[in-house]
Motif scaffolding. Structure first.
Motif, PDB file in Angstrom:
ATOM      1  N   ILE A  71      -5.125   6.674  -0.269  1.00  0.00           N
ATOM      2  CA  ILE A  71      -4.345   5.737  -0.746  1.00  0.00           C
ATOM      3  C   ILE A  71      -4.127   5.894  -2.223  1.00  0.00           C
ATOM      4  O   ILE A  71      -2.814   5.775  -2.601  1.00  0.00           O
ATOM      5  CB  ILE A  71      -4.971   4.238  -0.319  1.00  0.00           C
ATOM      6  CG1 ILE A  71      -4.959   4.250   1.167  1.00  0.00           C
ATOM      7  CG2 ILE A  71      -3.880   3.265  -0.875  1.00  0.00           C
ATOM      8  CD1 ILE A  71      -5.689   2.635   1.627  1.00  0.00           C
ATOM      9  N   ILE A 128      -6.741   3.840   7.770  1.00  0.00           N
ATOM     10  CA  ILE A 128      -5.527   3.607   7.174  1.00  0.00           C
ATOM     11  C   ILE A 128      -4.408   2.655   8.021  1.00  0.00           C
ATOM     12  O   ILE A 128      -4.174   1.363   7.668  1.00  0.00           O
ATOM     13  CB  ILE A 128      -4.694   4.557   6.562  1.00  0.00           C
ATOM     14  CG1 ILE A 128      -5.489   5.272   5.303  1.00  0.00           C
ATOM     15  CG2 ILE A 128      -3.470   4.069   5.907  1.00  0.00           C
ATOM     16  CD1 ILE A 128      -5.244   6.511   4.696  1.00  0.00           C
ATOM     17  N   ARG A 135      -3.726   0.638  -9.078  1.00  0.00           N
ATOM     18  CA  ARG A 135      -4.896   0.860  -8.776  1.00  0.00           C
ATOM     19  C   ARG A 135      -5.264   2.270  -9.280  1.00  0.00           C
ATOM     20  O   ARG A 135      -6.557   2.425  -9.758  1.00  0.00           O
ATOM     21  CB  ARG A 135      -5.282   0.918  -7.184  1.00  0.00           C
ATOM     22  CG  ARG A 135      -4.877  -0.391  -6.584  1.00  0.00           C
ATOM     23  CD  ARG A 135      -4.931  -0.283  -4.932  1.00  0.00           C
ATOM     24  NE  ARG A 135      -4.934  -1.756  -4.521  1.00  0.00           N
ATOM     25  CZ  ARG A 135      -3.703  -2.549  -4.187  1.00  0.00           C
ATOM     26  NH1 ARG A 135      -2.510  -1.976  -5.002  1.00  0.00           N
ATOM     27  NH2 ARG A 135      -3.571  -3.386  -3.704  1.00  0.00           N
ATOM     28  N   SER A 140      -3.699  -1.522   8.204  1.00  0.00           N
ATOM     29  CA  SER A 140      -2.805  -1.563   8.011  1.00  0.00           C
ATOM     30  C   SER A 140      -2.105  -2.841   8.889  1.00  0.00           C
ATOM     31  O   SER A 140      -1.684  -3.949   8.914  1.00  0.00           O
ATOM     32  CB  SER A 140      -1.514  -0.630   7.822  1.00  0.00           C
ATOM     33  OG  SER A 140      -0.213  -1.067   7.684  1.00  0.00           O
ATOM     34  N   TYR A 178       0.729  -1.197   0.038  1.00  0.00           N
ATOM     35  CA  TYR A 178       0.030   0.098   0.016  1.00  0.00           C
ATOM     36  C   TYR A 178       0.716   1.106   0.124  1.00  0.00           C
ATOM     37  O   TYR A 178       0.387   2.524  -0.248  1.00  0.00           O
ATOM     38  CB  TYR A 178      -0.866  -0.145   1.304  1.00  0.00           C
ATOM     39  CG  TYR A 178      -2.077  -0.967   0.957  1.00  0.00           C
ATOM     40  CD1 TYR A 178      -2.995  -1.051   0.038  1.00  0.00           C
ATOM     41  CD2 TYR A 178      -2.115  -2.103   1.971  1.00  0.00           C
ATOM     42  CE1 TYR A 178      -3.880  -2.007   0.162  1.00  0.00           C
ATOM     43  CE2 TYR A 178      -2.834  -3.026   2.015  1.00  0.00           C
ATOM     44  CZ  TYR A 178      -3.931  -3.056   1.023  1.00  0.00           C
ATOM     45  OH  TYR A 178      -4.701  -3.984   1.006  1.00  0.00           O
ATOM     46  N   GLU A 179       2.081   1.287   0.513  1.00  0.00           N
ATOM     47  CA  GLU A 179       2.828   2.535   0.267  1.00  0.00           C
ATOM     48  C   GLU A 179       3.865   2.361  -0.554  1.00  0.00           C
ATOM     49  O   GLU A 179       4.573   3.372  -0.771  1.00  0.00           O
ATOM     50  CB  GLU A 179       3.595   2.262   1.905  1.00  0.00           C
ATOM     51  CG  GLU A 179       2.757   2.576   3.284  1.00  0.00           C
ATOM     52  CD  GLU A 179       3.351   2.434   4.306  1.00  0.00           C
ATOM     53  OE1 GLU A 179       4.803   3.020   4.352  1.00  0.00           O
ATOM     54  OE2 GLU A 179       2.920   2.097   5.363  1.00  0.00           O
ATOM     55  N   VAL A 222       0.536   0.688  -5.781  1.00  0.00           N
ATOM     56  CA  VAL A 222      -0.753   1.218  -5.465  1.00  0.00           C
ATOM     57  C   VAL A 222      -1.136   2.235  -6.966  1.00  0.00           C
ATOM     58  O   VAL A 222      -1.948   2.549  -7.261  1.00  0.00           O
ATOM     59  CB  VAL A 222      -0.703   2.327  -4.561  1.00  0.00           C
ATOM     60  CG1 VAL A 222       0.286   3.352  -4.771  1.00  0.00           C
ATOM     61  CG2 VAL A 222      -2.042   2.954  -3.915  1.00  0.00           C
ATOM     62  N   ASN A 231      -0.145  -9.286   4.538  1.00  0.00           N
ATOM     63  CA  ASN A 231      -0.233  -8.421   3.377  1.00  0.00           C
ATOM     64  C   ASN A 231       0.935  -8.719   2.291  1.00  0.00           C
ATOM     65  O   ASN A 231       0.853  -8.722   1.162  1.00  0.00           O
ATOM     66  CB  ASN A 231      -0.093  -6.920   3.667  1.00  0.00           C
ATOM     67  CG  ASN A 231      -1.335  -6.304   4.264  1.00  0.00           C
ATOM     68  OD1 ASN A 231      -2.404  -6.914   3.774  1.00  0.00           O
ATOM     69  ND2 ASN A 231      -1.141  -5.249   4.745  1.00  0.00           N
TER      70      ASN A 231
END
Length: 306
Positions: A37, A92, A15, A96, A7-8, A12, A103
């Motif tokens: 995000i 968030i 997406r 996480s 996600y970081e 991303v 993840n």
């Protein structure tokens, strides 16, 4: 560190690319957490993407080496459980936190399954996740099923009882890179050629029988003396005792080289209706062979010779 890349890291941006037009027209159409995000994707460059890919490759080499030493790894599915209000206040970070143990699995291309495991002191449920290399789904499903049968936890809020499974522990399927082979003669435990299995890392899975569709013969020649297993379709067959051994796929070539005619490897049906690789015999060989089907096993036949 690897989990943060999901996600970081620059992934991303994938997406963002999927909804770029929708997002750029009006980001407020998204929930605030999604806007935050997805919006962060614009800060990544091609350089950062490649750097992250190199990091991922390094992590995967390290993790794959660990998985080669075990059948699978068990982690908590989530380290804790939050109330809805807590998640809404800090979605968030808390999401996480919930994915801390899981993840990384998608990025590493691992297979995984989450299983109920019990309840904590607060009364909230707790679960575990099993993961292994890609395409090990059957192995994980089998272990998960056995875990559920052992814990016998109720199903869902209605607390329905878990149905009892008739799956046996020895029926756990071979994992990726392994193969099960049924043997019925000189490769059985305690017989002259069993070392050809153990020297190749073979492990005994179970002793069982074929379906009632086979005739059994003592082949001419020897030592070592060998039997032949022939499938028949005329209702004259019987169940023959076998052992199922699990071998690394990498050793099958040399094992096959050591099998002399008229024998070879094929498929044999077991008494539970599953099919497994096994020794089979060319039909011409039974012309000079002794029919020993009535003994039901090579061991019983050999004992009769003493």
């Amino acid at each position: 560190m690897l989990a943060k890349l999901l996600y970081e890291g620059p992934w991303v941006a994938e997406r963002y690319a999927a909804i770029e037009t929708f997002f750029t027209q009006d980001p407020k159409q998204c929930l605030p957490v999604i806007e935050t995000i997805i919006g962060g994707a614009t800060g990544h460059s091609a350089v950062s993407a490649f750097k992250a890919m190199y990091r991922l490759q390094a992590y995967k080499i390290e993790c794959d080496a660990i998985l080669e030493q075990v059948d699978c790894i068990v982690t908590p599915t989530a380290g804790t459980t939050y109330k809805i209000a807590e998640l809404e206040n800090d979605p968030i970070q808390l999401n996480s936190n919930l994915g801390y143990y899981t993840n990384f699995m998608n990025l590493l291309d691992y297979a995984a399954i989450a299983v109920p495991s019990g309840f904590v002191s607060s009364g909230l449920p707790f679960g575990i996740t099993l993961f292994a290399p890609a395409f090990s789904d059957r192995l994980l499903l089998s272990i998960a099923s056995k875990w559920q049968q052992i814990t016998a936890l109720p199903l869902g809020a209605l607390k329905q009882a878990l149905p009892v499974s008739d799956t046996q522990a020895e029926d756990m399927p071979a994992k990726l890179g392994e193969i099960d082979i049924a043997v019925c003669g000189a490769h059985l435990t305690g017989f002259p050629l069993n070392h050809q299995l153990t020297e190749r890392g073979g492990v005994l899975v179970k002793a069982c029988s074929t379906s009632a569709d086979y005739r059994f013969y003592a082949l001419a020649g020897g030592p070592p003396f060998r039997p032949g297993l022939i499938r028949v379709d005329d209702q004259t067959g019987a169940k023959i005792e076998v052992e199922v051994w699990r071998l690394p796929v990498s050793t099958i070539g040399t094992f096959l080289q050591g099998i002399g005619q008229p024998l070879g490897l094929g498929k044999v049906q077991l008494d539970d209706n599953t099919w497994v690789s096994s020794f089979i015999c060319e039909g011409y060989a039974i012309k000079t062979a002794e029919d020993i089907t009535h003994f039901g096993s090579w061991k019983a036949y050999m004992n009769s010779k003493n």
